[in-house]
Design an enzyme around this catalytic site. Sequence first.
Site, PDB file in Angstrom:
ATOM      1  N   LYS A  44      19.949  25.124-119.328  1.00 51.75           N
ATOM      2  CA  LYS A  44      19.085  26.105-119.692  1.00 51.75           C
ATOM      3  C   LYS A  44      18.427  26.011-120.869  1.00 51.75           C
ATOM      4  O   LYS A  44      19.120  25.322-121.967  1.00 51.75           O
ATOM      5  CB  LYS A  44      19.769  27.541-119.762  1.00 51.75           C
ATOM      6  CG  LYS A  44      18.994  28.740-120.146  1.00 51.75           C
ATOM      7  CD  LYS A  44      17.955  29.450-119.067  1.00 51.75           C
ATOM      8  CE  LYS A  44      17.199  30.362-119.454  1.00 51.75           C
ATOM      9  NZ  LYS A  44      16.016  30.732-118.574  1.00 51.75           N
ATOM     10  N   ILE A  70      11.187  34.612-116.583  1.00 51.88           N
ATOM     11  CA  ILE A  70      12.142  35.151-117.216  1.00 51.88           C
ATOM     12  C   ILE A  70      11.830  35.086-118.779  1.00 51.88           C
ATOM     13  O   ILE A  70      12.547  35.842-119.671  1.00 51.88           O
ATOM     14  CB  ILE A  70      13.161  33.814-117.004  1.00 51.88           C
ATOM     15  CG1 ILE A  70      13.508  33.738-115.542  1.00 51.88           C
ATOM     16  CG2 ILE A  70      14.565  34.293-117.613  1.00 51.88           C
ATOM     17  CD1 ILE A  70      13.923  34.975-114.880  1.00 51.88           C
ATOM     18  N   CYS A 129       6.642  25.700-120.353  1.00 50.82           N
ATOM     19  CA  CYS A 129       7.095  27.217-119.971  1.00 50.82           C
ATOM     20  C   CYS A 129       6.008  27.978-119.723  1.00 50.82           C
ATOM     21  O   CYS A 129       5.337  28.189-120.857  1.00 50.82           O
ATOM     22  CB  CYS A 129       8.235  27.666-120.971  1.00 50.82           C
ATOM     23  SG  CYS A 129       8.520  29.570-120.108  1.00 50.82           S
ATOM     24  N   LYS A 164       9.168  17.227-120.625  1.00 49.23           N
ATOM     25  CA  LYS A 164       9.016  18.028-119.356  1.00 49.23           C
ATOM     26  C   LYS A 164       7.498  18.525-119.225  1.00 49.23           C
ATOM     27  O   LYS A 164       7.164  19.509-120.222  1.00 49.23           O
ATOM     28  CB  LYS A 164       9.875  19.173-119.120  1.00 49.23           C
ATOM     29  CG  LYS A 164       9.779  19.730-117.687  1.00 49.23           C
ATOM     30  CD  LYS A 164      10.943  20.873-117.448  1.00 49.23           C
ATOM     31  CE  LYS A 164      10.899  21.354-116.199  1.00 49.23           C
ATOM     32  NZ  LYS A 164      11.987  22.150-115.866  1.00 49.23           N
ATOM     33  N   THR A 192       6.778  24.464-113.316  1.00 46.75           N
ATOM     34  CA  THR A 192       6.329  25.584-112.244  1.00 46.75           C
ATOM     35  C   THR A 192       4.774  25.880-112.410  1.00 46.75           C
ATOM     36  O   THR A 192       3.977  25.433-113.625  1.00 46.75           O
ATOM     37  CB  THR A 192       6.779  27.130-112.457  1.00 46.75           C
ATOM     38  OG1 THR A 192       6.611  27.426-113.790  1.00 46.75           O
ATOM     39  CG2 THR A 192       8.324  26.947-112.070  1.00 46.75           C
TER      40      THR A 192
END
Lengths: 315, 262
Positions: A44, A70, A129, A164, A192
């Site tokens: 995480k 989240i 993110c 990432k 995502t």
Amino acid sequence: MNSAFALGSLVLRNRVLVASGTFGYGNELAPYTALDAIGGIVTKSVSMLPRQGNAPRRIVETASGMLNSIGLANVGLDAFISTKLPFLRTVDTAIIVNIAASSVEEYTAVLERLEMEEGIDAYEINVSCPNVKDGGLSFGTKREATAAITRDLRPRTRKPLIIKLTPNVTRVSDFAAACEDEGADAVSLINTLVGMAVDVRTRAPKLSTITGGLSGPAIKPVALAKVFEVSKAVRIPIIGIGGIMTWEDAIEFLLVGASAVQVGTASFRDPDAAAKIATGMDAYCEREGVADMQDLVGGLRIPQNVTAPGLVASR
Amino acid sequence: MTAYNTDYPVISVRPVADETFALRFHAPELSAALRPGQFLNILTSELYDPLLRRPYSISNVIGEECEIIFTIVGKGTALLAEKRSGDTIGVLGPLGNTFGYEKDFGTAIIVAGGIGVAPFPFLVRELQRREKSIHTFLGARNAGRVVRDGLAGLHIATDDGSEGYHGTAVACLDAFLGTHEPDRPRIFACGPNLMLRATQELAARRGIACELSLESEMACGVGICQGCPIERTEGERKYALVCTDGPCFDSRDIIFHEHHHA
């Protein structure tokens, strides 16, 4: 049959990792799966300070997928080191710490502190993110910002550095190429896709943050095309992510150019999914007479003189 | 921690009220490990629809068999209702904490709204074993939706007045407490968040110990996805997770917001 994956100086047992945010810090799923059956655990996200995360509602199931918002809820660097890392050190698999931050300085500070700890094999840098206002996508959607973070972090560690990437850009291969130029050992993609869902009864967005990140089998075709595109632009290993539920899905990613994969949403459905996928990939190679799984990487068989019209490589 | 991720054989699915079913499955080790208040994260389809598991309260344990009770609200529950003896369901559990049924109290006051009745047959059994006095305030949309199985000391309330008290279970309890003084009461409530909020308010107003069993969207059920936060009254962490910190919470420890009622 050799299924090992060489990532910079690191050799992973196999090519199946678990994606950040879908496997906690390893201890939570230990009762349900053999952690030493997977190639590596990507933790995480860890940020300098604890993050409380976004208000509910944070998740919505959609057609063959899920939206999440989240907001990088995590225990923070100090608690990660004191309460999570000791367990991870006991696990016989590669430990890759995912770092999230809202400034270059914060990425630097978190990485430098982690460099003082034993038991960490590599870093994955989260510049993608979609669910936080500060940092996250604001880095990942600007090529120069992605490059600057990589450039800053590279000399600070000899461990493999994975960046990432987000698919929420015009041409993700440009970003991958920038990472390669700045010395990254690998890129992982896709994070995502930005998505949303609406409650027609209340006419309100279902997620508290209006938009969230879409994952699961729904995004696999997009992820495959992005990995394929990036494979034409860089020579460093690509770690494919996006809706991998079965070993067949994972082999598809290898064929389009990924050297390894990360299993994400599938672990929510079955905590043992990644281990099963690794076993299934090995069995496929045995059946197909593949001596080294590396031979599958980029092994897509394309009829002569055919190119993908939707693919415009950056190099 | 003993935990299982197993496909268990279904024994039976029987109707217990309108659109509402009890599904029993054979799970020897799981049944021995489960305690009242805990839940199971259940996979209903081999396909990706539903993609994720859904949390279900454990309704009862009968020997080596486990029972869940559910109302058909979507695809997953419709699939469960169609299960037959010999089919299997994928179950992850036991998950979450338990009701405080071993705490020091005299009278258990159960408040259940709709399918919030689910965790109580198991609790009632453990309360009876400890010889507690039990009052169950059971709210349902109408008489056809009332689930009586395995409960005790029933006070029924219906939204349309077709059976029992005409109004909510919490209003029914409030009226009861106006004329009765139960010995050292403790409230156990499960139901829609609006009902839980009303129960929370009643408990505070009347000074009664109260615990609430929450439902939430969640993916993993084991604290990883962080998808099921509920705001805490105080403490370093702003949110608790329904899956691992709950599903049972002291009513003083959590805060409901408007979005919980959407």
